[in-house]
Each structure stands twice: as C-alpha cells, then as structure tokens.
Design a protein around this motif. Structure first.
Motif, PDB file in Angstrom:
ATOM      1  N   PRO A 436       5.398 -22.432  13.549  1.00  0.00           N
ATOM      2  CA  PRO A 436       4.945 -22.976  15.223  1.00  0.00           C
ATOM      3  C   PRO A 436       3.431 -22.645  15.360  1.00  0.00           C
ATOM      4  O   PRO A 436       2.991 -21.837  15.014  1.00  0.00           O
ATOM      5  CB  PRO A 436       5.969 -21.862  15.998  1.00  0.00           C
ATOM      6  N   ALA A 437       3.100 -23.632  15.929  1.00  0.00           N
ATOM      7  CA  ALA A 437       1.467 -23.497  16.477  1.00  0.00           C
ATOM      8  C   ALA A 437       1.279 -22.353  17.523  1.00  0.00           C
ATOM      9  O   ALA A 437       2.275 -22.258  18.318  1.00  0.00           O
ATOM     10  CB  ALA A 437       1.057 -24.836  16.924  1.00  0.00           C
ATOM     11  N   PRO A 438       0.142 -21.794  17.367  1.00  0.00           N
ATOM     12  CA  PRO A 438      -0.124 -20.653  18.621  1.00  0.00           C
ATOM     13  C   PRO A 438      -0.174 -21.449  19.855  1.00  0.00           C
ATOM     14  O   PRO A 438      -0.297 -22.440  20.126  1.00  0.00           O
ATOM     15  CB  PRO A 438      -1.445 -20.165  18.179  1.00  0.00           C
ATOM     16  N   ARG A 439       0.584 -20.733  21.134  1.00  0.00           N
ATOM     17  CA  ARG A 439       0.651 -21.372  22.274  1.00  0.00           C
ATOM     18  C   ARG A 439      -0.129 -20.391  23.295  1.00  0.00           C
ATOM     19  O   ARG A 439      -0.201 -19.026  23.216  1.00  0.00           O
ATOM     20  CB  ARG A 439       2.137 -21.274  22.625  1.00  0.00           C
ATOM     21  N   ALA A 440      -0.690 -20.919  24.190  1.00  0.00           N
ATOM     22  CA  ALA A 440      -1.188 -20.042  25.514  1.00  0.00           C
ATOM     23  C   ALA A 440      -0.062 -19.212  26.055  1.00  0.00           C
ATOM     24  O   ALA A 440       1.050 -19.767  26.100  1.00  0.00           O
ATOM     25  CB  ALA A 440      -1.795 -21.313  26.449  1.00  0.00           C
ATOM     26  N   ASP A 442       2.357 -18.463  28.923  1.00  0.00           N
ATOM     27  CA  ASP A 442       3.244 -18.867  29.878  1.00  0.00           C
ATOM     28  C   ASP A 442       3.721 -17.833  30.822  1.00  0.00           C
ATOM     29  O   ASP A 442       4.012 -16.728  30.823  1.00  0.00           O
ATOM     30  CB  ASP A 442       4.395 -19.464  29.076  1.00  0.00           C
ATOM     31  N   ALA A 443       3.901 -18.433  32.114  1.00  0.00           N
ATOM     32  CA  ALA A 443       4.603 -17.581  33.052  1.00  0.00           C
ATOM     33  C   ALA A 443       5.848 -16.892  32.916  1.00  0.00           C
ATOM     34  O   ALA A 443       6.210 -15.714  33.185  1.00  0.00           O
ATOM     35  CB  ALA A 443       4.521 -18.243  34.361  1.00  0.00           C
ATOM     36  N   ARG A 444       6.437 -17.986  32.200  1.00  0.00           N
ATOM     37  CA  ARG A 444       8.069 -17.414  31.858  1.00  0.00           C
ATOM     38  C   ARG A 444       8.164 -16.900  30.522  1.00  0.00           C
ATOM     39  O   ARG A 444       7.390 -17.340  29.558  1.00  0.00           O
ATOM     40  CB  ARG A 444       8.919 -18.893  31.848  1.00  0.00           C
ATOM     41  N   PRO A 445       9.084 -15.923  30.276  1.00  0.00           N
ATOM     42  CA  PRO A 445       8.957 -15.299  29.023  1.00  0.00           C
ATOM     43  C   PRO A 445       9.458 -16.262  27.996  1.00  0.00           C
ATOM     44  O   PRO A 445      10.374 -17.081  28.300  1.00  0.00           O
ATOM     45  CB  PRO A 445      10.041 -14.018  29.324  1.00  0.00           C
ATOM     46  N   ALA A 446       9.038 -16.247  26.929  1.00  0.00           N
ATOM     47  CA  ALA A 446       9.330 -17.242  25.775  1.00  0.00           C
ATOM     48  C   ALA A 446       9.797 -16.433  24.746  1.00  0.00           C
ATOM     49  O   ALA A 446       9.744 -15.530  24.542  1.00  0.00           O
ATOM     50  CB  ALA A 446       8.165 -17.883  25.538  1.00  0.00           C
ATOM     51  N   PRO A 447      11.013 -16.849  23.872  1.00  0.00           N
ATOM     52  CA  PRO A 447      11.274 -16.299  22.671  1.00  0.00           C
ATOM     53  C   PRO A 447      10.248 -15.867  21.813  1.00  0.00           C
ATOM     54  O   PRO A 447       9.415 -16.520  21.682  1.00  0.00           O
ATOM     55  CB  PRO A 447      12.357 -17.426  22.286  1.00  0.00           C
ATOM     56  N   ALA A 448      10.290 -14.766  21.076  1.00  0.00           N
ATOM     57  CA  ALA A 448       9.482 -14.356  20.183  1.00  0.00           C
ATOM     58  C   ALA A 448       9.349 -15.493  19.074  1.00  0.00           C
ATOM     59  O   ALA A 448      10.429 -15.999  18.766  1.00  0.00           O
ATOM     60  CB  ALA A 448       9.894 -13.165  19.510  1.00  0.00           C
ATOM     61  N   PRO A 449       8.350 -15.630  18.465  1.00  0.00           N
ATOM     62  CA  PRO A 449       7.900 -16.528  17.567  1.00  0.00           C
ATOM     63  C   PRO A 449       8.728 -15.994  16.243  1.00  0.00           C
ATOM     64  O   PRO A 449       8.891 -15.120  15.827  1.00  0.00           O
ATOM     65  CB  PRO A 449       6.479 -16.514  17.202  1.00  0.00           C
ATOM     66  N   GLN A 452       6.107 -16.103  11.149  1.00  0.00           N
ATOM     67  CA  GLN A 452       4.959 -15.646  11.214  1.00  0.00           C
ATOM     68  C   GLN A 452       4.286 -14.752  12.558  1.00  0.00           C
ATOM     69  O   GLN A 452       4.871 -15.173  13.670  1.00  0.00           O
ATOM     70  CB  GLN A 452       3.774 -16.581  10.870  1.00  0.00           C
ATOM     71  N   ALA A 453       3.760 -13.713  12.388  1.00  0.00           N
ATOM     72  CA  ALA A 453       3.408 -13.056  13.499  1.00  0.00           C
ATOM     73  C   ALA A 453       1.993 -13.935  13.976  1.00  0.00           C
ATOM     74  O   ALA A 453       1.199 -14.303  13.356  1.00  0.00           O
ATOM     75  CB  ALA A 453       3.045 -11.783  13.108  1.00  0.00           C
ATOM     76  N   MET A 454       1.854 -13.705  15.269  1.00  0.00           N
ATOM     77  CA  MET A 454       0.505 -14.379  15.966  1.00  0.00           C
ATOM     78  C   MET A 454      -0.481 -13.140  15.970  1.00  0.00           C
ATOM     79  O   MET A 454      -0.342 -12.092  16.099  1.00  0.00           O
ATOM     80  CB  MET A 454       0.824 -14.633  17.193  1.00  0.00           C
ATOM     81  N   ASP A 455      -1.617 -13.612  15.663  1.00  0.00           N
ATOM     82  CA  ASP A 455      -2.897 -12.434  15.627  1.00  0.00           C
ATOM     83  C   ASP A 455      -3.852 -13.031  16.714  1.00  0.00           C
ATOM     84  O   ASP A 455      -4.885 -12.217  17.020  1.00  0.00           O
ATOM     85  CB  ASP A 455      -3.412 -12.317  14.286  1.00  0.00           C
ATOM     86  N   ALA A 456      -3.815 -14.216  17.397  1.00  0.00           N
ATOM     87  CA  ALA A 456      -4.752 -14.476  18.434  1.00  0.00           C
ATOM     88  C   ALA A 456      -4.425 -13.721  19.756  1.00  0.00           C
ATOM     89  O   ALA A 456      -3.336 -13.628  19.963  1.00  0.00           O
ATOM     90  CB  ALA A 456      -4.526 -16.185  18.793  1.00  0.00           C
ATOM     91  N   ARG A 457      -5.471 -13.178  20.283  1.00  0.00           N
ATOM     92  CA  ARG A 457      -5.214 -12.433  21.322  1.00  0.00           C
ATOM     93  C   ARG A 457      -6.273 -12.716  22.541  1.00  0.00           C
ATOM     94  O   ARG A 457      -7.357 -13.360  22.198  1.00  0.00           O
ATOM     95  CB  ARG A 457      -5.437 -10.792  21.279  1.00  0.00           C
ATOM     96  N   MET A 464       0.310 -13.590  22.511  1.00  0.00           N
ATOM     97  CA  MET A 464       0.372 -14.881  23.154  1.00  0.00           C
ATOM     98  C   MET A 464       2.028 -15.106  23.559  1.00  0.00           C
ATOM     99  O   MET A 464       1.989 -16.442  24.143  1.00  0.00           O
ATOM    100  CB  MET A 464       0.083 -15.767  21.964  1.00  0.00           C
ATOM    101  N   THR A 465       2.802 -14.528  23.632  1.00  0.00           N
ATOM    102  CA  THR A 465       4.049 -14.833  23.943  1.00  0.00           C
ATOM    103  C   THR A 465       4.115 -14.599  25.373  1.00  0.00           C
ATOM    104  O   THR A 465       5.296 -15.016  26.011  1.00  0.00           O
ATOM    105  CB  THR A 465       5.179 -14.072  22.953  1.00  0.00           C
ATOM    106  N   GLY A 466       3.429 -13.793  25.939  1.00  0.00           N
ATOM    107  CA  GLY A 466       3.407 -13.313  27.264  1.00  0.00           C
ATOM    108  C   GLY A 466       4.529 -12.363  27.464  1.00  0.00           C
ATOM    109  O   GLY A 466       5.024 -11.910  28.608  1.00  0.00           O
ATOM    110  N   HIS A 467       4.927 -11.879  26.688  1.00  0.00           N
ATOM    111  CA  HIS A 467       6.079 -10.625  26.926  1.00  0.00           C
ATOM    112  C   HIS A 467       5.766  -9.529  27.718  1.00  0.00           C
ATOM    113  O   HIS A 467       6.836  -9.260  28.548  1.00  0.00           O
ATOM    114  CB  HIS A 467       6.487  -9.839  25.445  1.00  0.00           C
ATOM    115  N   GLU A 468       4.487  -8.933  27.649  1.00  0.00           N
ATOM    116  CA  GLU A 468       4.465  -7.839  28.489  1.00  0.00           C
ATOM    117  C   GLU A 468       3.584  -8.141  29.704  1.00  0.00           C
ATOM    118  O   GLU A 468       2.640  -7.245  30.175  1.00  0.00           O
ATOM    119  CB  GLU A 468       3.767  -6.820  27.650  1.00  0.00           C
ATOM    120  N   HIS A 469       3.745  -9.251  30.301  1.00  0.00           N
ATOM    121  CA  HIS A 469       3.226  -9.788  31.469  1.00  0.00           C
ATOM    122  C   HIS A 469       3.912  -9.090  32.627  1.00  0.00           C
ATOM    123  O   HIS A 469       3.007  -8.927  33.803  1.00  0.00           O
ATOM    124  CB  HIS A 469       3.104 -11.404  31.303  1.00  0.00           C
TER     125      HIS A 469
END
Ligand SMILES: [Cu+2]
Length: 470
Positions: A436-440, A442-449, A452-457, A464-469
């Motif tokens: 999956p391409a990296p995503r900005a 999001d206000a809503r929690p999204a399922p973990a990718p 591959q782990a994401m390294d963009a911060r 980038m998943t917005g989990h700890e927002h």
C-alpha cells in the motif's frame, strides 16, 4: 465564405463598396499596395530584399507585411476591415482585423528606419492605430481624441516616425478599444537591431494572445464581455489549430509574446530553461536575467524569452492557467467527480433522450463523442502519437530535432523517442501485488497497514496511520 457574406450584409453593409471609392484616384496612385492574406497557415519568414539587413521573425499562423522603399522611407499600408478567421479547422469566426486577417500582419523594421504607415479604415466605425512601445512624436501615438481625430470609415490616415529603438512591440486601435480589440484588432511589430549580429538567434517566433467570447454555435464574438471569455487564442488560433514551433537541436530560440487579453497568462515551456531577454520597454541587461520555465505576461505586456533548444522532443508550450488551454463549453459545468448520478440521468433521459452525464469520473472528454453545435470546437482535443491530448486554447508544441535545415519550419511529425525512454505501464515482478502507498494521517482510525512498516513520519504525529492521535 457564406459567413463573410452574411456578416457584411449585417453590421458592415455597404463597407465593401466604400473602400474602393473613398480614396481619390490621385491619392490611390501614391498609396502603397495593401497586400492581404486569406490563409491562416504560418508564412515563411519574409527575408528583406532592401534596406538594412535583419533576421526576420516567424509569426505563428500569421505573416509579415511587405513594404516598399520610397525616397528612403519604408512604407506600409494597413487596411482595417472585417475578416473571417479560422480558429481551428471546423470553426470560422467573424472578426475585425487588418489586411484580411486577425491578428494583422507583423510589421518588421530596423532600428533607425524612417517609417510611414498608411491606415485605411474599412470598418463601419472610426478607428486609429496606437504603436504600443514606440518612442515617437506625440501626435503619431494614435490615441483618438487625445492625439488625433478618429479615422472615419473610408478614410486613410498616414503615420510617420523613426523606429528609434530595437525591440518587441505591437499595434492596436485606441478607438472604441473594448469592442475593436474584442473583435481581434491587433498586430505584432518588431524593430530589429541595426547590427544584425546583436541579439541574433536562429529562430525568432512572435505571437499575440487574445481572447474571445463566442457562444457555442455562433460566429461573432460578444464584445461587451469583461472577464468571462471562452476562447483563449494565440494569434487568433486555438489548439489544435496552432502550428508547432520547430527548432533544430542546439538552435538559439526566441519566442516573443504580447498579451492583449483582459487577464495575465503564465507562459510555460517544458523541457527547457529560458530567460526573459526583452520586454516592450527594451532589452534586459544580461546581468539582470534569471532562469525560468514559466513567465507571467500581464495585460498589455510583452515578453521575449530566449533559450537554447538543447533537448530533442515534442515539448508542450502553453499558458499555465488550465482554463486557458480549453476551448468553449468548459465554464458553467458543475464539478461532478465522485457523484453517482445514474438515477438522475435515467430520469433526464426520459425527458431528453440521449442525454449524457459529464464528468462523473473526472473532466476528461478525450474519448467522448458528443454532437456539438455547428461551428464549435471540442473543449479539449488534438490527436497525438499516444492518443488525445485533451488540450485546446493557448497550447502548442515546440518540436526540437537534430539536423533540421536552417530556415526549415515545416512540421517534422511526432518525435520518435529512443527505446526505453517513454513512461510505460509497469508489468515487472510484483506488479498487481504492490505494497500500500503511504497515506497522510486521517481523522478516523485506519486499520494498520498490512505487510511493510511505514517509516514516513510527520512532526507531532506518532505514525502515518493516525493511531495515536486520539
Ligand atoms: Cu492564460
């Protein structure tokens, strides 16, 4: 030609007869010929046969006015008159122009030339010609009411001045300007330097930007429009009616652009870097130039850009306002991307059989075949080697090729790309199972990718998943 006839029997009735009879015989004998042009093809550069030598320009989809030398003065004859201009194959427009065309013919002289221009008015109202950018006696400036009376229908005026400085200029009426310019009255003027080696380039293209408001299906511009024009033209042509600009690999190229529309045009060239080398005020000193790929040409301004054509290919050249690279019908359409309007279309279809919904997957009309009103161009069109270009208006192509002959301006056809240098569909290993391409965030929690782990911060977020927002 029926367009022209019907137009002349309307607003311009009787004008054709006036033109011949109003200049007296004695006067006519001393008037230089007024050549006219009916083709909208790009004419070959007019190589000077007398006077000081210069490197002639090429008017894209236009031509240069021949002159005669009389007692050391260069004499030209402009005739202001109703014309029919083909904007692109399939669309003829009733305009006003000079010597059979809009824009009028380009005038080319040399710094220091004594110039005499006869202007005959075959329009149904008075006119004048203002020589934009020239340093001249005030009474030759062509401003009706301020520096001269208007040239009445059927009359001929004469303008005389010395072309004092080399540069990029234009001419247009200063009489009922809004109407007359909205009808296409304008022309290019180039004063070449006395020394032909000064500012010398291999190819020198000139163009005027103008705009028109022509209701789809009609033939004559609405002239009271202030901002909402629907046809954006280069030398009163729209893509795909514009010829390509051709250059030999390594050529030094100049493109001179003048803007007589009611808004600015950021002119953009692909694949090259250029400098603004001149304006209608003169040449820009070398030390004051900077590299650009887009330059804004404001209303009433002219810009001469220069570059070395060092990249072979077919390079887009266009106004960067996307509404200006479209033809008519593009304006009052609501955005429907993402709207599911199948039900609505069904209902409308009961009322209007054959109704089509535009733009539910985007605005692309490239492959849509819709019936158009007569004398109207598709919004975006032009066939290229890879399909529809989806362009109109202020757009053309710079074609850079190796080994072209000096002075050869013929269309070399589409560029043949070296093998492996064209963007293509990826069909390599893993195609179809892309991570999956990296995503900005999001206000809503999204399922973990997955995978591959994401390294963009992003600063302030945990990932980038917005989990700890929350
Ligand atoms: Cu524009």
């Amino acid at each position: 030609m029926t367009n022209r006839r019907s137009f002349l029997t309307g607003a311009g009735a009787g004008i054709t007869a006036l033109g011949a009879s109003l200049v007296s015989r004695a006067g006519a004998a001393s008037l230089p010929e007024a050549p006219t042009h009916t083709s909208s093809a790009t004419a070959a550069p007019l190589v000077p046969t007398g006077g000081r030598p210069y490197n002639p320009v090429v008017t894209l989809n236009g031509w240069t006015l021949p002159w005669r030398m009389k007692d050391g003065v260069k004499e030209f004859h402009l005739v202001a008159e109703p014309v029919v201009r083909e904007f692109a194959p399939g669309m003829q427009v009733n305009l006003w122009g000079y010597n059979g065309q809009s824009p009028g013919p380009t005038i080319e002289v040399v710094e220091g030339d004594r110039v005499r221009i006869f202007v005959t008015n075959k329009l149904p109202e008075h006119t004048s010609v203002h020589w934009h950018g020239q340093l001249l006696p005030c009474g030759m400036d062509g401003v009706t009411g301020l520096t001269q009376p208007g040239i009445q229908p059927g009359k001929t005026f004469v303008y005389e001045f010395v072309a004092r400085h080399a540069g990029t200029f234009m001419y247009h009426p200063h009489a009922d300007e809004m109407q007359q310019m909205a009808m296409g009255m304008m022309g290019f003027w180039v004063t070449h330097p006395k020394n032909p080696r000064q500012h010398a380039v291999d190819r020198d293209y000139v163009m005027l930007l103008s705009s028109y408001d022509i209701e789809p299906g009609s033939y004559t511009p609405r002239t009271n429009t202030m901002l909402d024009f629907n046809l954006w033209t280069i030398n009163s042509r729209v893509f795909p009616g514009l010829d390509p600009m051709v250059a030999r690999l390594g050529d030094k190229v100049r493109i001179r652009v003048g803007n007589l529309t009611m808004t600015n045009h950021p002119i953009h060239l692909h694949g090259h870097r250029f400098e603004v080398a001149g304006t209608d005020g003169g040449w820009v000193p070398k030390s004051a130039r900077w590299p650009e790929v887009t330059t804004d040409v404001a209303v009433g301004q002219m810009r001469a850009i220069e570059f070395v054509a060092d990249a072979p290919g077919d390079w887009a050249f266009h106004c960067h306002k996307s509404h200006h690279t479209m033809n008519a019908m593009g304006h009052d359409v609501p955005t429907l991307i993402g709207v599911d309007h199948r039900g609505v279309a069904e209902k409308i279809n009961k009322l209007v059989p054959g109704y089509m919904v535009m733009g539910d997957k985007g605005g692309s009309m490239g492959d849509m075949k819709m019936p158009l009103p007569a004398n109207t161009l598709p919004m975006m069109s032009g066939d290229g080697p890879f399909g529809n270009l989806e362009m109109g208006g202020m757009f053309t192509v710079l074609k850079v090729r190796e080994g072209l002959k000096r002075g050869d301006y013929s269309d070399p056809g589409w560029y043949r790309h070296p093998a492996g240098t064209v963007a293509r569909e990826w069909t390599g290993a893993g195609a179809g199972t892309l991570p999956p391409a990296p995503r900005a965030p999001d206000a809503r929690p999204a399922p973990a990718p997955v995978g591959q782990a994401m390294d963009a911060r992003k600063p302030g977020t945990k990932d980038m998943t917005g989990h700890e927002h929350h």
